[in-house]
Scaffold this motif. Structure first.
Motif, PDB file in Angstrom:
ATOM      1  N   ALA A  88       0.832  -1.198   0.000  1.00 23.04           N
ATOM      2  CA  ALA A  88       0.000   0.000   0.000  1.00 23.04           C
ATOM      3  C   ALA A  88       0.864   1.244   0.000  1.00 23.04           C
ATOM      4  O   ALA A  88       2.044   1.214   0.368  1.00 23.04           O
ATOM      5  CB  ALA A  88      -0.917   0.016   1.228  1.00 23.04           C
TER       6      ALA A  88
ATOM      7  N   TRP B 185       0.615   7.841  -8.271  1.00 21.64           N
ATOM      8  CA  TRP B 185      -0.126   8.636  -7.289  1.00 21.64           C
ATOM      9  C   TRP B 185       0.617   9.950  -7.087  1.00 21.64           C
ATOM     10  O   TRP B 185       1.843  10.011  -7.225  1.00 21.64           O
ATOM     11  CB  TRP B 185      -0.228   7.901  -5.954  1.00 21.64           C
ATOM     12  CG  TRP B 185      -1.091   6.679  -5.994  1.00 21.64           C
ATOM     13  CD1 TRP B 185      -2.420   6.601  -5.713  1.00 21.64           C
ATOM     14  CD2 TRP B 185      -0.688   5.342  -6.325  1.00 21.64           C
ATOM     15  NE1 TRP B 185      -2.874   5.312  -5.858  1.00 21.64           N
ATOM     16  CE2 TRP B 185      -1.821   4.510  -6.230  1.00 21.64           C
ATOM     17  CE3 TRP B 185       0.526   4.765  -6.703  1.00 21.64           C
ATOM     18  CZ2 TRP B 185      -1.786   3.142  -6.480  1.00 21.64           C
ATOM     19  CZ3 TRP B 185       0.579   3.401  -6.962  1.00 21.64           C
ATOM     20  CH2 TRP B 185      -0.569   2.606  -6.855  1.00 21.64           C
TER      21      TRP B 185
ATOM     22  N   ARG C 104      -4.553   9.239   3.713  1.00 20.10           N
ATOM     23  CA  ARG C 104      -5.159   8.628   2.530  1.00 20.10           C
ATOM     24  C   ARG C 104      -4.380   7.362   2.194  1.00 20.10           C
ATOM     25  O   ARG C 104      -3.160   7.427   2.017  1.00 20.10           O
ATOM     26  CB  ARG C 104      -5.135   9.590   1.333  1.00 20.10           C
ATOM     27  CG  ARG C 104      -6.102  10.766   1.456  1.00 20.10           C
ATOM     28  CD  ARG C 104      -5.974  11.711   0.268  1.00 20.10           C
ATOM     29  NE  ARG C 104      -7.096  12.606   0.145  1.00 20.10           N
ATOM     30  CZ  ARG C 104      -7.227  13.760   0.809  1.00 20.10           C
ATOM     31  NH1 ARG C 104      -6.262  14.148   1.635  1.00 20.10           N
ATOM     32  NH2 ARG C 104      -8.289  14.525   0.644  1.00 20.10           N
TER      33      ARG C 104
ATOM     34  N   TYR D 222      -3.889   3.965  -0.278  1.00 17.48           N
ATOM     35  CA  TYR D 222      -4.161   3.437  -1.613  1.00 17.48           C
ATOM     36  C   TYR D 222      -3.489   2.070  -1.757  1.00 17.48           C
ATOM     37  O   TYR D 222      -2.310   1.918  -1.424  1.00 17.48           O
ATOM     38  CB  TYR D 222      -3.611   4.373  -2.687  1.00 17.48           C
ATOM     39  CG  TYR D 222      -4.082   5.803  -2.580  1.00 17.48           C
ATOM     40  CD1 TYR D 222      -5.336   6.186  -3.032  1.00 17.48           C
ATOM     41  CD2 TYR D 222      -3.261   6.779  -2.010  1.00 17.48           C
ATOM     42  CE1 TYR D 222      -5.764   7.501  -2.940  1.00 17.48           C
ATOM     43  CE2 TYR D 222      -3.675   8.099  -1.911  1.00 17.48           C
ATOM     44  CZ  TYR D 222      -4.930   8.462  -2.375  1.00 17.48           C
ATOM     45  OH  TYR D 222      -5.349   9.764  -2.275  1.00 17.48           O
ATOM     46  N   SER D 223      -4.223   1.100  -2.255  1.00 20.33           N
ATOM     47  CA  SER D 223      -3.644  -0.210  -2.520  1.00 20.33           C
ATOM     48  C   SER D 223      -2.747  -0.148  -3.755  1.00 20.33           C
ATOM     49  O   SER D 223      -3.073   0.516  -4.750  1.00 20.33           O
ATOM     50  CB  SER D 223      -4.753  -1.239  -2.750  1.00 20.33           C
ATOM     51  OG  SER D 223      -4.203  -2.475  -3.191  1.00 20.33           O
TER      52      SER D 223
ATOM     53  N   ARG E  57       1.758   2.801 -12.260  1.00 29.14           N
ATOM     54  CA  ARG E  57       0.730   3.044 -11.246  1.00 29.14           C
ATOM     55  C   ARG E  57       1.164   4.300 -10.489  1.00 29.14           C
ATOM     56  O   ARG E  57       2.055   4.250  -9.647  1.00 29.14           O
ATOM     57  CB  ARG E  57       0.615   1.840 -10.310  1.00 29.14           C
ATOM     58  CG  ARG E  57       0.016   0.607 -10.987  1.00 29.14           C
ATOM     59  CD  ARG E  57       0.217  -0.642 -10.173  1.00 29.14           C
ATOM     60  NE  ARG E  57       1.577  -1.151 -10.306  1.00 29.14           N
ATOM     61  CZ  ARG E  57       2.028  -2.264  -9.700  1.00 29.14           C
ATOM     62  NH1 ARG E  57       1.219  -2.941  -8.895  1.00 29.14           N
ATOM     63  NH2 ARG E  57       3.259  -2.670  -9.876  1.00 29.14           N
TER      64      ARG E  57
ATOM     65  N   VAL F 219      -3.131  -2.629  -8.301  1.00 30.21           N
ATOM     66  CA  VAL F 219      -3.864  -2.004  -9.397  1.00 30.21           C
ATOM     67  C   VAL F 219      -3.473  -2.711 -10.697  1.00 30.21           C
ATOM     68  O   VAL F 219      -2.288  -2.784 -11.028  1.00 30.21           O
ATOM     69  CB  VAL F 219      -3.531  -0.498  -9.506  1.00 30.21           C
ATOM     70  CG1 VAL F 219      -4.241   0.129 -10.695  1.00 30.21           C
ATOM     71  CG2 VAL F 219      -3.902   0.225  -8.218  1.00 30.21           C
TER      72      VAL F 219
ATOM     73  N   ASP G  91      -8.284  13.440  -5.793  1.00 29.79           N
ATOM     74  CA  ASP G  91      -7.916  13.881  -4.447  1.00 29.79           C
ATOM     75  C   ASP G  91      -6.954  15.067  -4.465  1.00 29.79           C
ATOM     76  O   ASP G  91      -6.905  15.838  -3.499  1.00 29.79           O
ATOM     77  CB  ASP G  91      -7.263  12.742  -3.663  1.00 29.79           C
ATOM     78  CG  ASP G  91      -8.225  11.615  -3.335  1.00 29.79           C
ATOM     79  OD1 ASP G  91      -9.442  11.847  -3.388  1.00 29.79           O
ATOM     80  OD2 ASP G  91      -7.757  10.504  -3.027  1.00 29.79           O
TER      81      ASP G  91
ATOM     82  N   ASN H   4      -5.033   8.904  -8.207  1.00 28.46           N
ATOM     83  CA  ASN H   4      -5.757   9.671  -7.190  1.00 28.46           C
ATOM     84  C   ASN H   4      -5.909  11.133  -7.602  1.00 28.46           C
ATOM     85  O   ASN H   4      -5.906  12.036  -6.758  1.00 28.46           O
ATOM     86  CB  ASN H   4      -5.053   9.565  -5.835  1.00 28.46           C
ATOM     87  CG  ASN H   4      -3.666  10.209  -5.842  1.00 28.46           C
ATOM     88  OD1 ASN H   4      -3.061  10.403  -6.891  1.00 28.46           O
ATOM     89  ND2 ASN H   4      -3.163  10.534  -4.661  1.00 28.46           N
TER      90      ASN H   4
END
Length: 308
Positions: free
Chosen positions: A103, A183, A166, A168-169, A181, A172, A296, A293
């Motif tokens: 994560a 963020w 926050r 996030y896994s 991936r 994905v 966000d 994200n």
């Protein structure tokens, strides 16, 4: 220069007025966590610290029951749990999240703590606004002066709904046309790339350069050869030899602008790389669906307008 199968080949060409060609260059920075002594070795574990101009990585082999606290942390940071068997609890103010591992957790400014009841690998990624950590980095002396070609750091807008934990896994699935991936936060962008199985195809490398930002390439598994080449200028005293740096995991390579670079996974098994940028990249952020994200974390107003 990207192979046509690389999603980055679809990135838009710059439209802004070209910047003057740089005439001085910084070298690459390396954190050899696999070989060098840690900067911290205490009851909580062993931690290596290596920085770039705007970001730093704290790579920790945590002991059971370890607690990593930040008091009056000035801005957000990322707690990365790259393994599936690393349970952690993260607290910030009255907010708490728990994770079984694999994560990425964004931790807000202020007081916070990351607790690993069973120990394991913890990677914390900070901006260098965290002055105490920046000063403790193995290569702090390299940044006694601002590195050339990297502008002064400017954070992005505050997150939607304000600062908070926050989680996030990392689990994905890949998606055609999306690169990795990704963020982002107000101060960082983290790209947890898909694991590469076996050595990278030498016919499909991706030599490219960045005008004005560093890239941190964090090797978590396997090993990588980072190939770097600097431009020649009229001043031969500024010329630098090519580098072909073999960096077994865990390690960090900080790639300066405008060095041409590409990285090649070398091991027959898993080669896992994580790319780090600070502040977030505009070009990646402008690609629909690339930043997982994005809802966000809004973009700066000029970039947001360009995306419309």
């Amino acid at each position: 220069m990207y192979d046509k199968s690389d999603p980055r080949s679809a990135l838009n060409a710059p439209t802004a007025t070209p910047k003057p060609a740089p005439t001085t260059f910084a070298g690459a920075e390396y954190g050899h966590f696999h070989a060098d002594a840690p900067q911290v070795d205490d009851a909580d574990g062993r931690t290596w610290l290596t920085r770039g101009q705007n970001f730093l990585v704290a790579y920790t082999e945590a002991r059971p029951g370890a607690v990593f606290s930040r008091i009056d942390q000035p801005d957000e940071y990322v707690a990365l749990l790259p393994n599936r068997d690393t349970a952690a609890t993260v607290s910030a103010g009255s907010d708490t999240v728990s994770s079984d591992g694999y994560a990425l957790i964004v931790v807000p400014p202020g007081d916070s703590a990351v607790t690993l009841p069973e120990g394991g690998i913890l990677v914390r990624i900070f901006s260098t606004v965290a002055a105490d950590l920046a000063a403790a980095a193995s290569n702090a002396a390299s940044y006694a002066d601002q590195h050339p070609n990297v502008p002064a750091f400017e954070p992005w807008p505050e997150p939607a709904g304000g600062y908070r934990l926050r989680a996030y896994s990392l689990d994905v699935p890949d998606e055609p046309g999306r690169f990795g991936r990704i963020w982002r936060t107000t101060n960082l962008m983290v790209n947890f790339l898909p694991p590469q199985l076996g050595p990278r195809d030498i016919h499909k490398l991706s030599p490219h350069y960045h005008d004005d930002f560093e890239q941190g390439s964090l090797a978590l598994e396997g090993s990588f050869t980072h190939h770097l080449r600097w431009p020649w200028t009229f001043d031969m005293t500024q010329w630098r030899a090519d580098e072909h740096a073999l960096c077994p995991a865990p390690s960090l390579c900080v790639i300066p602008p405008p060095a041409i670079h590409t990285s090649r996974g070398m091991e027959p098994g898993v080669n896992q790389l994580v790319d780090i940028f600070s502040p977030p990249r505009i070009d990646f952020s402008l690609k629909p669906g690339w930043v997982l994200n994005a809802d966000d974390y809004p973009m700066p107003a000029p970039a947001a307008a360009a995306a419309e």
